[in-house]
Design an enzyme around this catalytic site. Structure first.
Site, PDB file in Angstrom:
ATOM      1  N   ARG A  87      61.974   6.753   7.623  1.00 33.36           N
ATOM      2  CA  ARG A  87      60.791   6.601   8.478  1.00 33.36           C
ATOM      3  C   ARG A  87      59.545   7.068   7.741  1.00 33.36           C
ATOM      4  O   ARG A  87      59.611   7.712   6.688  1.00 33.36           O
ATOM      5  CB  ARG A  87      60.961   7.430   9.752  1.00 33.36           C
ATOM      6  CG  ARG A  87      61.092   8.924   9.491  1.00 33.36           C
ATOM      7  CD  ARG A  87      60.901   9.765  10.732  1.00 33.36           C
ATOM      8  NE  ARG A  87      61.190  11.171  10.485  1.00 33.36           N
ATOM      9  CZ  ARG A  87      60.368  12.022   9.895  1.00 33.36           C
ATOM     10  NH1 ARG A  87      59.194  11.616   9.442  1.00 33.36           N
ATOM     11  NH2 ARG A  87      60.717  13.288   9.732  1.00 33.36           N
ATOM     12  N   GLY A  88      58.386   6.785   8.335  1.00 31.96           N
ATOM     13  CA  GLY A  88      57.146   7.356   7.847  1.00 31.96           C
ATOM     14  C   GLY A  88      56.999   8.775   8.389  1.00 31.96           C
ATOM     15  O   GLY A  88      57.808   9.244   9.184  1.00 31.96           O
ATOM     16  N   GLY A  89      55.959   9.453   7.980  1.00 29.79           N
ATOM     17  CA  GLY A  89      55.693  10.782   8.514  1.00 29.79           C
ATOM     18  C   GLY A  89      56.208  11.905   7.639  1.00 29.79           C
ATOM     19  O   GLY A  89      56.895  11.699   6.639  1.00 29.79           O
ATOM     20  N   THR A 119      59.755  17.283   9.919  1.00 23.05           N
ATOM     21  CA  THR A 119      59.629  17.661  11.324  1.00 23.05           C
ATOM     22  C   THR A 119      60.937  18.276  11.801  1.00 23.05           C
ATOM     23  O   THR A 119      61.942  18.288  11.089  1.00 23.05           O
ATOM     24  CB  THR A 119      59.252  16.442  12.188  1.00 23.05           C
ATOM     25  OG1 THR A 119      58.843  16.890  13.484  1.00 23.05           O
ATOM     26  CG2 THR A 119      60.420  15.475  12.344  1.00 23.05           C
ATOM     27  N   HIS A 126      63.735  18.484  15.140  1.00 21.04           N
ATOM     28  CA  HIS A 126      64.228  17.961  16.406  1.00 21.04           C
ATOM     29  C   HIS A 126      65.208  18.961  16.996  1.00 21.04           C
ATOM     30  O   HIS A 126      65.975  19.597  16.263  1.00 21.04           O
ATOM     31  CB  HIS A 126      64.966  16.632  16.207  1.00 21.04           C
ATOM     32  CG  HIS A 126      64.116  15.530  15.670  1.00 21.04           C
ATOM     33  ND1 HIS A 126      62.986  15.067  16.306  1.00 21.04           N
ATOM     34  CD2 HIS A 126      64.236  14.790  14.537  1.00 21.04           C
ATOM     35  CE1 HIS A 126      62.448  14.081  15.602  1.00 21.04           C
ATOM     36  NE2 HIS A 126      63.182  13.898  14.517  1.00 21.04           N
ATOM     37  N   GLY A 176      56.923   8.832  13.651  1.00 21.50           N
ATOM     38  CA  GLY A 176      57.529   8.380  12.401  1.00 21.50           C
ATOM     39  C   GLY A 176      58.210   7.053  12.670  1.00 21.50           C
ATOM     40  O   GLY A 176      59.241   7.009  13.334  1.00 21.50           O
ATOM     41  N   CYS A 203      52.601  18.915   9.210  1.00 24.12           N
ATOM     42  CA  CYS A 203      51.623  17.955   8.665  1.00 24.12           C
ATOM     43  C   CYS A 203      51.008  18.427   7.352  1.00 24.12           C
ATOM     44  O   CYS A 203      49.906  18.026   6.992  1.00 24.12           O
ATOM     45  CB  CYS A 203      50.505  17.683   9.682  1.00 24.12           C
ATOM     46  SG  CYS A 203      51.057  16.876  11.177  1.00 24.12           S
TER      47      CYS A 203
END
Length: 206
Positions: free
Chosen positions: A66-68, A71, A73, A135, A164
């Site tokens: 994915r992008g981003g 992160t 979860h 994402g 970020c």
């Protein structure tokens, strides 16, 4: 569009299911929205700078397509995956991304004011606190991955990563901002706003 609520699901299992769905999509395959939560896991996308990946983390770390950025979860976070043939809907990729991000922003803004959709740092923020991450993976067959909304979760795991790429950012959730909202109500708000934003028959949830 078909709506599926999977509850709590292992990240790698969901990732494999999304890829399989996209790879086997046909011209008449209905689009789907998946609502779920993941077991505790860190993931990082193709945009993640290696310097922002800690050497040691308290939960598994998984590389994704994915992008981003990197992160987290975990339970209490609502994950919204949108598996859509955007080309069939005559929507260009950038427009699709904008519409999806706007729909999530509008959905959670129904419960909390002063939230900002930050397109440079790809997320939704309350001041310097991030409440939602994006994402997406865009292919010729369609989209997958999506958004993660911090609903009511243990935020400690976020302290282990640079959000970020900005060390000044922190994580928050709806409950911490004073919004006590039922999970089903939040899901309904998300689905409603996705439908309104795209305004297309192809997105009618069955």
């Amino acid at each position: 569009m078909v709506l599926k609520d999977f509850g709590l699901m292992d990240y790698q299992e969901a990732n494999l299911m999304m890829k399989s769905f996209n790879d086997n999509r046909g011209k008449d395959t209905e689009d789907e929205i998946w609502i779920l939560e993941h077991n505790p896991v860190y993931t990082y996308g193709v945009s993640t700078d290696a310097v922002n990946i800690p050497a040691y983390l308290p939960h598994p770390l998984i590389k994704t397509d994915r992008g981003g950025e990197i992160t987290y979860h975990g339970p209490g976070q609502m994950v919204v995956y949108i598996l859509m043939d955007f080309q069939r809907a005559l929507i260009k990729p950038k427009e699709f991304i904008r519409k999806f991000q706007t729909s999530i922003h509008k959905a959670i803004s129904a419960y909390c004011q002063d939230l900002v959709l930050n397109e440079e740092e790809i997320g939704i923020f309350f001041k310097h606190q991030k409440i939602a991450s994006f994402g997406l993976k865009m292919t010729k067959r369609g989209s997958y991955h999506g958004a993660a909304i911090n609903h009511h979760m243990n935020l400690d795991a976020w302290n282990e990563i640079v959000i970020c790429g900005n060390p000044d950012h922190q994580a928050t959730d709806l409950l911490s901002l004073g919004a006590s909202v039922d999970r089903d109500d939040l899901a309904d708000e998300v689905i409603s706003n996705i439908g309104l934003e795209f305004d297309s028959d192809i997105l009618k949830v069955s």
